[in-house]
Design an enzyme around this catalytic site. Structure first.
Site, PDB file in Angstrom:
ATOM      1  N   PHE A   7      -3.270  45.344  28.624  1.00  0.00           N
ATOM      2  CA  PHE A   7      -3.959  44.462  29.582  1.00  0.00           C
ATOM      3  C   PHE A   7      -5.455  44.370  29.254  1.00  0.00           C
ATOM      4  O   PHE A   7      -5.969  43.297  28.911  1.00  0.00           O
ATOM      5  CB  PHE A   7      -3.697  45.019  30.995  1.00  0.00           C
ATOM      6  CG  PHE A   7      -4.599  44.506  32.068  1.00  0.00           C
ATOM      7  CD1 PHE A   7      -4.870  43.146  32.205  1.00  0.00           C
ATOM      8  CD2 PHE A   7      -5.168  45.395  32.985  1.00  0.00           C
ATOM      9  CE1 PHE A   7      -5.706  42.685  33.219  1.00  0.00           C
ATOM     10  CE2 PHE A   7      -5.990  44.937  33.997  1.00  0.00           C
ATOM     11  CZ  PHE A   7      -6.276  43.590  34.102  1.00  0.00           C
ATOM     12  N   GLY A  32       1.916  48.015  25.872  1.00  0.00           N
ATOM     13  CA  GLY A  32       1.272  46.789  25.393  1.00  0.00           C
ATOM     14  C   GLY A  32       2.342  45.755  25.059  1.00  0.00           C
ATOM     15  O   GLY A  32       3.519  46.090  24.899  1.00  0.00           O
ATOM     16  N   LEU A  72      -8.501  52.276  23.877  1.00  0.00           N
ATOM     17  CA  LEU A  72      -7.877  51.863  25.140  1.00  0.00           C
ATOM     18  C   LEU A  72      -6.379  52.160  25.102  1.00  0.00           C
ATOM     19  O   LEU A  72      -5.592  51.532  25.806  1.00  0.00           O
ATOM     20  CB  LEU A  72      -8.122  50.373  25.412  1.00  0.00           C
ATOM     21  CG  LEU A  72      -9.525  50.069  25.945  1.00  0.00           C
ATOM     22  CD1 LEU A  72     -10.529  49.940  24.831  1.00  0.00           C
ATOM     23  CD2 LEU A  72      -9.523  48.849  26.827  1.00  0.00           C
ATOM     24  N   ARG A 105     -15.599  59.266  10.182  1.00  0.00           N
ATOM     25  CA  ARG A 105     -15.538  58.895   8.761  1.00  0.00           C
ATOM     26  C   ARG A 105     -16.290  57.596   8.484  1.00  0.00           C
ATOM     27  O   ARG A 105     -16.875  57.415   7.429  1.00  0.00           O
ATOM     28  CB  ARG A 105     -14.067  58.714   8.325  1.00  0.00           C
ATOM     29  CG  ARG A 105     -13.340  59.993   8.043  1.00  0.00           C
ATOM     30  CD  ARG A 105     -12.036  59.711   7.315  1.00  0.00           C
ATOM     31  NE  ARG A 105     -11.128  58.843   8.045  1.00  0.00           N
ATOM     32  CZ  ARG A 105     -10.322  59.256   9.023  1.00  0.00           C
ATOM     33  NH1 ARG A 105     -10.315  60.506   9.397  1.00  0.00           N
ATOM     34  NH2 ARG A 105      -9.528  58.403   9.634  1.00  0.00           N
ATOM     35  N   TYR A 144      -2.117  62.211  33.163  1.00  0.00           N
ATOM     36  CA  TYR A 144      -3.113  61.151  32.936  1.00  0.00           C
ATOM     37  C   TYR A 144      -4.515  61.655  33.271  1.00  0.00           C
ATOM     38  O   TYR A 144      -5.425  61.557  32.448  1.00  0.00           O
ATOM     39  CB  TYR A 144      -2.750  59.951  33.809  1.00  0.00           C
ATOM     40  CG  TYR A 144      -3.595  58.727  33.568  1.00  0.00           C
ATOM     41  CD1 TYR A 144      -3.452  57.980  32.400  1.00  0.00           C
ATOM     42  CD2 TYR A 144      -4.514  58.288  34.516  1.00  0.00           C
ATOM     43  CE1 TYR A 144      -4.217  56.836  32.184  1.00  0.00           C
ATOM     44  CE2 TYR A 144      -5.280  57.148  34.306  1.00  0.00           C
ATOM     45  CZ  TYR A 144      -5.127  56.431  33.146  1.00  0.00           C
ATOM     46  OH  TYR A 144      -5.879  55.296  32.930  1.00  0.00           O
ATOM     47  N   ARG A 185       1.611  48.710  39.992  1.00  0.00           N
ATOM     48  CA  ARG A 185       0.311  48.826  40.658  1.00  0.00           C
ATOM     49  C   ARG A 185       0.247  47.918  41.866  1.00  0.00           C
ATOM     50  O   ARG A 185       1.011  46.975  42.002  1.00  0.00           O
ATOM     51  CB  ARG A 185      -0.784  48.426  39.689  1.00  0.00           C
ATOM     52  CG  ARG A 185      -1.051  49.523  38.728  1.00  0.00           C
ATOM     53  CD  ARG A 185      -2.277  49.150  38.006  1.00  0.00           C
ATOM     54  NE  ARG A 185      -1.991  49.191  36.609  1.00  0.00           N
ATOM     55  CZ  ARG A 185      -2.908  49.576  35.738  1.00  0.00           C
ATOM     56  NH1 ARG A 185      -4.085  49.926  36.136  1.00  0.00           N
ATOM     57  NH2 ARG A 185      -2.606  49.601  34.479  1.00  0.00           N
TER      58      ARG A 185
HETATM   59  N1  UDP Z   1       0.176  50.967  46.475  1.00  0.00           N
HETATM   60  C1  UDP Z   1       0.803  50.356  47.558  1.00  0.00           C
HETATM   61  N2  UDP Z   1       1.866  49.544  47.285  1.00  0.00           N
HETATM   62  C2  UDP Z   1       2.309  49.284  46.030  1.00  0.00           C
HETATM   63  C3  UDP Z   1       1.654  49.924  44.943  1.00  0.00           C
HETATM   64  C4  UDP Z   1       0.590  50.755  45.205  1.00  0.00           C
HETATM   65  O1  UDP Z   1       0.431  50.532  48.717  1.00  0.00           O
HETATM   66  O2  UDP Z   1       3.282  48.517  45.888  1.00  0.00           O
HETATM   67  C5  UDP Z   1      -0.986  51.837  46.765  1.00  0.00           C
HETATM   68  C6  UDP Z   1      -0.994  53.181  46.039  1.00  0.00           C
HETATM   69  O3  UDP Z   1      -0.309  54.156  46.789  1.00  0.00           O
HETATM   70  C7  UDP Z   1      -2.477  53.457  45.954  1.00  0.00           C
HETATM   71  C8  UDP Z   1      -3.114  52.067  45.831  1.00  0.00           C
HETATM   72  O4  UDP Z   1      -2.137  51.154  46.288  1.00  0.00           O
HETATM   73  O5  UDP Z   1      -2.953  54.055  47.133  1.00  0.00           O
HETATM   74  C9  UDP Z   1      -3.500  51.708  44.403  1.00  0.00           C
HETATM   75  O6  UDP Z   1      -2.392  51.991  43.582  1.00  0.00           O
HETATM   76  P1  UDP Z   1      -2.350  51.596  42.050  1.00  0.00           P
HETATM   77  O7  UDP Z   1      -1.084  52.135  41.495  1.00  0.00           O
HETATM   78  O8  UDP Z   1      -2.631  50.153  41.882  1.00  0.00           O
HETATM   79  O9  UDP Z   1      -3.599  52.333  41.397  1.00  0.00           O
HETATM   80  P2  UDP Z   1      -4.158  53.830  41.487  1.00  0.00           P
HETATM   81  O10 UDP Z   1      -3.381  54.631  42.500  1.00  0.00           O
HETATM   82  O11 UDP Z   1      -4.017  54.357  40.121  1.00  0.00           O
HETATM   83  O12 UDP Z   1      -5.555  53.625  41.935  1.00  0.00           O
END
Ligand code: UDP
Length: 338
Positions: A7, A32, A72, A105, A144, A185
């Protein structure tokens, strides 16, 4: 560019090529995708090497002389990085070591994509770079979080030893076109759920906060950090300081899409941070950078992109939660272009 088909990596490839650079893109295609870079395939300034950064670099790269190395390469969404935690941790540690040695290098500058996850579930709010974080070192996010912390440590070891001019960006939640619909996400989930009329899944009570940065803003911050002459005092936060609850984000997406999806609660994942917002004072001073894209505009562009990714049809479909009996539904799923 390691992770150049991902991304953020693919947007960075585009930006570097637009600046006139020749980009050597390394990707394992674990998360990817070819489609992110297919428009570059015939560009004479773009070369693709398929390899995993955990393995010793292929000879084309071993012999390459490069001016800058961008790392990345790592699965970045919780479901993806948790699918093979050992591999995630090794990607961060071995991958960063291989790429730092390549930079050494070549006498190249090195930019490490780190993450706000190094702060864990933070007790300091907003998070400044000198905050050392509150990470559970043995939990399901540790592969992670701790991997990225180890990668930062390695980068600064190389820097201290005078081996590589290393820069570390701590990237906060970023969204935009080319996110994977299946990466789990919140932005990709909520947008695809809203577009397809599925229930919007809020984890926990939806009151946890995040600060969402549009991809173009983030890429300009990475480029500035890689280029700036003055050496930063340490890692640099890059993100948008506008903080909101996850429930508010869902409401904004529903308003823009006009979707009538319902909000439903799901359990909060283990170790899910409660609050997150970058202090970007250092980036403002050092890079004269701050995000320019309001959430509304970024979400509209992202929603338009996801909508275009789908094949749509207007169907008559009576549904229990749809009193008009008419709604827009996804009929064929995401196009299988991978
Ligand atoms: N989250 C949510 N519903 C979803 C996916 C994620 O409420 O369908 C929440 C998740 O629990 C977190 C926030 O959204 O509190 C951001 O989650 P994401 O996975 O995007 O990123 P990260 O947790 O790594 O910040």
């Amino acid at each position: 560019m390691a992770g150049g088909a991902g991304f953020l990596g693919s947007h960075l490839c585009d930006a570097l090529i637009a600046e006139g650079a020749h980009v050597l893109c390394l990707d394992s295609f674990l998360t990817g995708r070819q489609r992110n870079i297919q428009h570059l395939a015939r560009d004479p300034r773009f070369d693709l090497v398929e390899a995993d950064v955990c393995d010793p670099l292929p000879t084309t790269l071993e012999r390459a002389r490069v001016d800058a190395v961008f790392n990345l390469a790592c699965a970045a969404s919780p479901p993806h990085y948790q699918a093979d935690p050992e591999h995630t941790l090794m990607t961060c540690v071995l991958g960063t070591r291989h790429l730092l040695r390549l930079a050494e290098r070549s006498g190249a500058r090195f930019l490490q994509a780190s993450t706000s996850e190094v702060y864990g579930d933070p007790e300091m709010h907003p998070q400044r770079e000198d905050y050392r974080g509150c990470v559970n070192p043995t939990g399901p996010r540790a592969c992670y979080d701790e991997g990225k912390r180890a990668a930062e440590a390695l980068a600064f070891d190389f820097l201290r030893a005078g081996r590589v001019e290393a820069r570390v960006a701590r990237i906060f939640n970023t969204y935009g076109p080319r996110m994977r619909a299946d990466d789990g996400r919140v932005v990709s989930n909520v947008v695809t759920q809203a577009l397809t009329g599925q229930d919007i899944t809020l984890y926990g009570d939806g009151r946890q906060t995040r600060s969402f940065c549009y991809v173009d803003d983030l890429i300009s911050g990475l480029l500035r950090l890689a280029a700036v002459e003055q050496r930063p005092p340490g890692p640099v936060n890059l993100g948008n300081p506008v903080e909101m609850t996850v429930a508010e984000l869902a409401r904004r997406v529903l308003a823009i899409t006009g979707s009538r999806s319902n909000l439903v609660r799901r359990p909060l994942p283990v170790d899910d941070p409660q609050r997150r917002r970058p202090d970007i004072g250092l980036a403002r001073r050092l890079l004269a950078w701050e995000p320019q894209t309001p959430l509304e505009n970024g979400l509209k562009a992202t929603i338009a992109w996801f909508a275009d990714e789908c094949r749509w049809a207007e169907l008559e479909r009576p549904a229990a939660n749809d009193d008009a009996g008419q709604r827009r539904v996804l009929v064929t799923g995401l196009r299988a272009r991978d």
